[in-house]
Design an enzyme around this catalytic site. Sequence first.
Site, PDB file in Angstrom:
ATOM      1  N   PHE A 174       8.213  30.245  48.322  1.00 30.39           N
ATOM      2  CA  PHE A 174       8.648  29.305  49.359  1.00 30.39           C
ATOM      3  C   PHE A 174       9.131  30.086  50.582  1.00 30.39           C
ATOM      4  CE2 PHE A 174      12.312  30.353  46.795  1.00 30.39           C
ATOM      5  CZ  PHE A 174      13.338  30.520  47.710  1.00 30.39           C
ATOM      6  N   CYS A 175       9.197  29.388  51.704  1.00 37.40           N
ATOM      7  CA  CYS A 175       9.716  29.960  52.948  1.00 37.40           C
ATOM      8  C   CYS A 175      10.239  28.803  53.802  1.00 37.40           C
ATOM      9  CB  CYS A 175       8.645  30.758  53.683  1.00 37.40           C
ATOM     10  SG  CYS A 175       7.171  29.795  54.102  1.00 37.40           S
ATOM     11  N   THR A 176      10.602  29.068  55.033  1.00 39.67           N
ATOM     12  CA  THR A 176      11.253  28.053  55.866  1.00 39.67           C
ATOM     13  C   THR A 176      10.370  26.838  56.109  1.00 39.67           C
ATOM     14  OG1 THR A 176      12.453  29.834  56.995  1.00 39.67           O
ATOM     15  CG2 THR A 176      12.493  27.646  58.015  1.00 39.67           C
ATOM     16  N   ILE A 203      10.974  24.903  53.003  1.00 37.79           N
ATOM     17  CA  ILE A 203      12.345  24.452  52.738  1.00 37.79           C
ATOM     18  C   ILE A 203      12.693  23.234  53.588  1.00 37.79           C
ATOM     19  CG2 ILE A 203      14.782  25.123  52.830  1.00 37.79           C
ATOM     20  CD1 ILE A 203      13.667  28.091  52.664  1.00 37.79           C
TER      21      ILE A 203
END
Length: 304
Positions: A174-176, A203
């Site tokens: 996952f990332c922003t 996110i």
Amino acid sequence: MFIVAALYKFTKLSDYQQLQPVLKDFCQSHDIKGSLLLAEEGINGTVSGTRQAIDELKAWFENDSRFHALEYKESMSEKCPFYRLKIKLKKEIVTLGVPGTDPTIRAGTYIEPEDWNQLIQDPEVVLIDTRNDYEVRIGTFKGAMDPNTTCFTQFPEVISKEFDPKKHKKVAMFCTGGIRCEKASSYMLAQGFENVYHLKGGILRYLETIPTEKSLWEGDCFVFDQRVTVDHSLNRGDYSLCYGCRMPLTQEDLMSEDYETGVSCPHCVEKVSDRKKGTLRERQKQIALAADKGQKHIGISRFP
């Protein structure tokens, strides 16, 4: 109230250089500020404007078939979180530095926010936060592994040293906003990892979708604008930013004897050179002078 729109799309843009002035003129005419990156592999960025301006920008993208299914997320801010508009030409819209990594050809399995909790609670799943160390420090998913990178180009080295396709059968990332983990998934598949998953929309989409009481997210989420962080409700968080090292700062950091407004903080006071400190102090003087005159000093921020 301003709309803050985070967007990206991996798509072939052979004319990305010609798109730059067209997109710039459109944004300027609608008083949209922020940062957009254009490359042959697509578009990436965050911009802010009025509701009408952002809606018209969305319509502009929708009129070009290459931007259909644009990954798009919104949040709100009382003030515009950007001081200027920048539209840059790049080799990559998110820099991994590995030629041939192309999510339009090969990418991991997208996981919707509603299905994310079930996936990452699977004991066979290795959960990797693909963001940088300063982002991970202020918030992440429970049980996630921190690669301890300072930039995304270090990610391939971490994978080669610490992960094994034969051992790690299921990997979730996952990332922003979804772009880094999407590209990371393409890279990992090329390295022989078979079951690679990534959080669709990142996110920000998860926080927008999943109620706080059901959330497995812990802390705030770093964002690349003047807000610095947002909480689970996507409201501005309590962090500030050090202009010496760009580290998110807690209230405790701000109370430290090693904190100097606009110059350095406990994380970098011994690392920032005297020359740089002098430059930053001079900038702080200009910011103070502008404030006394009721003006905005656009050099106040690292953000566009």
